[in-house]
Design an enzyme around this catalytic site. Structure first.
Site, mmCIF file in Angstrom:
data_model
loop_
_atom_site.group_PDB
_atom_site.id
_atom_site.type_symbol
_atom_site.label_atom_id
_atom_site.label_comp_id
_atom_site.label_asym_id
_atom_site.label_seq_id
_atom_site.Cartn_x
_atom_site.Cartn_y
_atom_site.Cartn_z
ATOM 1 N N LYS A 192 4.066 16.149 -8.818
ATOM 2 C CA LYS A 192 4.980 16.532 -7.730
ATOM 3 C C LYS A 192 4.349 16.134 -6.405
ATOM 4 O O LYS A 192 3.268 16.615 -6.051
ATOM 5 C CB LYS A 192 5.212 18.056 -7.791
ATOM 6 C CG LYS A 192 6.016 18.652 -6.663
ATOM 7 C CD LYS A 192 7.396 18.048 -6.509
ATOM 8 C CE LYS A 192 8.261 18.175 -7.754
ATOM 9 N NZ LYS A 192 9.610 17.596 -7.603
ATOM 10 N N HIS A 319 15.248 16.821 -16.106
ATOM 11 C CA HIS A 319 14.738 17.554 -14.946
ATOM 12 C C HIS A 319 14.517 19.022 -15.297
ATOM 13 O O HIS A 319 15.134 19.544 -16.217
ATOM 14 C CB HIS A 319 15.783 17.432 -13.816
ATOM 15 C CG HIS A 319 15.597 18.373 -12.683
ATOM 16 N ND1 HIS A 319 16.382 19.496 -12.500
ATOM 17 C CD2 HIS A 319 14.731 18.355 -11.645
ATOM 18 C CE1 HIS A 319 15.998 20.117 -11.398
ATOM 19 N NE2 HIS A 319 15.009 19.441 -10.865
HETATM 20 O O1 GKR Z 1 9.665 23.425 -8.660
HETATM 21 O O2 GKR Z 1 8.918 22.769 -6.724
HETATM 22 C C1 GKR Z 1 9.578 22.590 -7.745
HETATM 23 C C2 GKR Z 1 10.286 21.278 -7.927
HETATM 24 O O3 GKR Z 1 10.127 20.475 -6.798
HETATM 25 C C3 GKR Z 1 11.751 21.491 -8.221
HETATM 26 O O4 GKR Z 1 12.323 22.296 -7.220
HETATM 27 C C4 GKR Z 1 12.526 20.206 -8.337
HETATM 28 O O5 GKR Z 1 13.898 20.493 -8.454
HETATM 29 O O6 GKR Z 1 11.316 19.787 -10.385
HETATM 30 C C5 GKR Z 1 12.268 19.370 -9.538
HETATM 31 C C6 GKR Z 1 12.359 17.893 -9.368
HETATM 32 O O7 GKR Z 1 12.039 17.176 -10.277
HETATM 33 O O8 GKR Z 1 12.821 17.440 -8.330
HETATM 34 MG MG MG Z 2 12.672 15.412 -9.152
#
Ligand code: GKR
Ligand code: MG
Length: 421
Positions: A192, A319
């Site tokens: 991420k 996702h």
């Molecule tokens: O859990 O912080 C998180 C992710 O950034 C999530 O909110 C996203 O929706 O996992 C997600 C993604 O792949 O964009």
């Molecule tokens: Mg994403």
């Protein structure tokens, strides 16, 4: 159809512990919200679902729930019509396509559809993947979903800090990855991003490449990069990535980036409804779509999405958001049936400590999950755990996810505006 009718529908909001994971929007709050759905047939058989727990989604689920009583559990068109009536005052047949509020309907329908399908499969004594057309694989591969993170939440969340510690440096990220791979056996890696300057995050990727040679890598800045920034760093990503997920925020921007990218672009942000397909294809904006039954409209819609991928030559991945085992079981059952699930699916599950299902957390084997055995989803509610997580919900003031406000407790003045870089 079966003579059985839906007798009762119960929606229970829950809150579970979530670590301080960082993303472009800020940092995860101490509690993540979900809704647990129970659909009970007059015979007493129960179907389970799990959906979003934010106030707006919960209001939709609560508005629709009483209208579902008396439905045949096999009548999914009837289910869609009743939800549509509850939310918009019109049935599916009365609506334009792509319809206004399509995503809202898909979110509510997706949550109930899983519970209806679970109930159908239990009535038939079949595992859910068999009802969905049959398994094309033995188990569904998932990826190690890595986050930069703080060691602890701001203030006292009412429970001890997680044992993953702080992860802000490349070396700390390599350690996080090693632990996640040791524990669950994942064979591909998703980072991420959108937290630090792209060059720093690319150095982290390079450290991961060195430490885990041969593991496919992805990075997802969640639209945190401008087109100019993305084009600047693209050469550094050459040969490094399996795919680049949502570097920028719009279909037009992704289309610009795609003209120069050597790797496929993936999304769970710009192509999220059926109505986005035409522009996605016209712009060649993405080459991989991340499916998600929670907002594409359920498990059968996920199969339709995978079919669209096949028709138009797009890869299919999956996702995730912070979730519990009912969602993981649903993701796994549908993943079992998708011939072109060409990438390991995302899951936040390794980050979660709490569960609502009997037997506690489901366990990955060699990075994959076989569907829990038994009819339907193969999972059963742990009522004591459900009551405890509902109690958490009643006690936490959180009613909508707000990573930016949480981040401001750590970094006053934090601005979540995108693109950040
Ligand atoms: O859990 O912080 C998180 C992710 O950034 C999530 O909110 C996203 O929706 O996992 C997600 C993604 O792949 O964009
Ligand atoms: Mg994403």
């Amino acid at each position: 159809m079966t003579g059985t009718r839906i007798g009762k529908v119960v929606v229970t909001p829950v809150a579970f512990r979530d670590p301080p994971l960082l993303n472009v929007a800020g940092v995860h709050e101490p509690w993540a919200l979900r809704s647990i759905i129970e659909v009970e047939a007059e015979t007493g058989l129960l179907g389970l679902g799990e959906g979003y727990g934010d106030l707006d989604s919960l209001a939709d689920l609560n508005a629709a729930a009483p209208m579902l009583e008396g439905l045949d559990p096999f009548d999914l068109n009837g289910l869609r019509d009743r939800i549509s009536l509850a939310l918009f005052g019109t049935t599916e047949a009365g609506a334009d396509f792509p319809r206004t509020g399509g995503r809202r309907l898909n979110v509510a329908f997706g949550a109930f559809e899983v519970a209806f399908l679970d109930l159908q499969a239990r009535i038939l004594g079949l595992p859910l993947h068999a009802l969905l057309g049959g398994a094309v694989r033995q188990a569904v591969p998932y990826s190690a979903y890595l986050f930069y993170k703080f060691a602890r939440h701001h203030g006292d969340p009412g429970y001890p800090a997680d044992d993953w510690g702080e992860v802000l440096t490349h070396a700390q990220m390599v350690d996080e990855t090693r632990r996640m791979i040791d524990e669950s056996g994942f064979t591909s890696i998703k980072l991420k991003g959108g937290v630090f300057e792209p060059e720093y995050e690319i150095e982290t990727l390079q450290a991961l490449r060195t430490a885990f040679p041969g593991y496919p890598l992805r990075i997802d800045p969640n639209g945190g990069w401008s087109v100019a920034t993305t084009l600047r760093v693209l050469p550094k990503l050459d040969g490094l990535l399996e795919y680049l997920e949502d570097p920028t925020s719009t279909l037009a921007e992704m289309g610009e980036v795609a003209k120069h990218a050597s790797m496929p672009l993936a999304t769970n942000m710009v192509t999220t409804e059926w109505g986005h397909f035409r522009e996605t294809l016209d712009r060649n904006a993405v080459q991989v779509i991340l499916s998600d039954h929670h907002y594409w409209g359920g498990l059968r819609a996920t199969q339709q999405l995978a079919h669209m991928g096949r028709v138009f030559g797009l890869g299919i991945s999956m996702h995730s958001n912070s979730h519990l085992g009912i969602s993981l079981a649903a993701m796994t059952h549908v993943g079992m049936t998708l011939p072109n699930l060409t990438y390991a699916a995302d899951t936040h599950y390794p980050w979660q400590q709490d569960e609502v299902i009997q037997g506690g957390k489901l366990r990955f084997n060699a990075g994959s999950l076989a569907p829990p055995p038994g009819p339907g989803l193969g999972v059963t509610l742990d009522r004591t755990a459900l009551a405890a997580l509902h109690h958490n919900y009643l006690n936490t003031g959180i009613r909508r996810r707000d990573d930016a406000s949480e981040m401001r407790k750590h970094v006053p003045g934090f601005n979540p505006a995108r693109p950040r870089f």
